[in-house]
Design a protein around this motif. Sequence first.
Motif, mmCIF file in Angstrom:
data_model
loop_
_atom_site.group_PDB
_atom_site.id
_atom_site.type_symbol
_atom_site.label_atom_id
_atom_site.label_comp_id
_atom_site.label_asym_id
_atom_site.label_seq_id
_atom_site.Cartn_x
_atom_site.Cartn_y
_atom_site.Cartn_z
ATOM 1 N N ILE A 66 -5.291 6.158 0.807
ATOM 2 C CA ILE A 66 -5.625 5.004 -0.044
ATOM 3 C C ILE A 66 -7.146 4.896 -0.206
ATOM 4 C CG2 ILE A 66 -5.589 2.475 -0.189
ATOM 5 C CD1 ILE A 66 -2.800 2.559 1.073
ATOM 6 N N THR A 70 -8.966 5.032 -3.686
ATOM 7 C CA THR A 70 -9.794 3.877 -4.076
ATOM 8 C C THR A 70 -11.200 4.342 -4.445
ATOM 9 O OG1 THR A 70 -8.561 2.451 -2.558
ATOM 10 C CG2 THR A 70 -10.714 1.655 -3.270
ATOM 11 N N LEU A 98 -7.663 -0.463 -8.573
ATOM 12 C CA LEU A 98 -7.073 -0.744 -7.259
ATOM 13 C C LEU A 98 -5.563 -0.520 -7.286
ATOM 14 C CD1 LEU A 98 -9.155 -3.884 -6.194
ATOM 15 C CD2 LEU A 98 -9.506 -1.491 -5.597
ATOM 16 N N ALA A 99 -4.929 -0.861 -8.420
ATOM 17 C CA ALA A 99 -3.486 -0.636 -8.548
ATOM 18 C C ALA A 99 -3.182 0.859 -8.512
ATOM 19 C CB ALA A 99 -2.972 -1.264 -9.840
ATOM 20 N N PHE A 102 -3.427 1.993 -4.961
ATOM 21 C CA PHE A 102 -2.270 1.517 -4.203
ATOM 22 C C PHE A 102 -1.039 2.365 -4.541
ATOM 23 C CE2 PHE A 102 1.434 -1.313 -3.675
ATOM 24 C CZ PHE A 102 1.299 -1.607 -2.331
ATOM 25 N N GLY A 105 -1.147 5.509 -2.637
ATOM 26 C CA GLY A 105 -0.778 5.233 -1.250
ATOM 27 C C GLY A 105 0.731 5.074 -1.107
ATOM 28 N N LEU A 106 1.356 4.409 -2.079
ATOM 29 C CA LEU A 106 2.807 4.200 -2.064
ATOM 30 C C LEU A 106 3.536 5.536 -2.197
ATOM 31 C CD1 LEU A 106 4.564 1.673 -1.896
ATOM 32 C CD2 LEU A 106 4.722 1.694 -4.391
#
Lengths: 113, 108
Positions: A66, A70, A98-99, A102, A105-106
């Motif tokens: 992440i 980022t 940022l989305a 994320f 990361g997901l």
Amino acid sequence: MMHASHRAAGYIAAMMHRIAGIALAVFLPVHFVALGTALGGAGAFDSFLSATNTPLIKIAEGGIVIALATHLALGMRVLAIEFMIGREPTRIVVPVCLAAAFAVGLLFALNVQ
Amino acid sequence: MSAILFTAQRITAVFLTFAVIAHLSTILYAVRGGLTAADVMARTRGNGWLLTLYVVFVVAVAIHAPIGLRNILREWTPLNRRSLDIALAAFAVLLLALGLRAAFAVYR
């Protein structure tokens, strides 16, 4: 002291970009040393991988992914502002960056085994 | 000096943008299969193109990261600037040495 400007999207983006960058700088030497165990052959590398196959390390790895995403997304924003578009709609672009981070990361969390 | 460092950081940032997108994509692919070290190394060993890419990646990171840290530490800490520059130059050399060792370990 918290100023009103500290809640602005541009300030939050700059802070997150920096904090992610610091995390990456701390992680990189460890990452390189870990990969260097491959010099001892696949067996040595595998021993290292199984020794680090713990939930805590997996969470830390997710955090680093992440942080990388980022730093990448917010870094692309900086390059775009400096060399291409000049000004951007910060309140839209920063949440999108940022989305995206994320989401990476997901994807990592859903795929990691 | 600052202008040179600023330019170096931005040039490496442009290269790193593409390299990190490729690296993140590889991570997301590699973790999916639960690969063993032998699986990974069978795919990476002897790949001259990937070795070249990661050598350039390491050089770019060894330039980019210390310059970024220098900006942050100069702004956020009262550290002596000359000592800071020496420490960060040492950090750049450390990243370069460990990074090249890692790239050759995995890709040569």
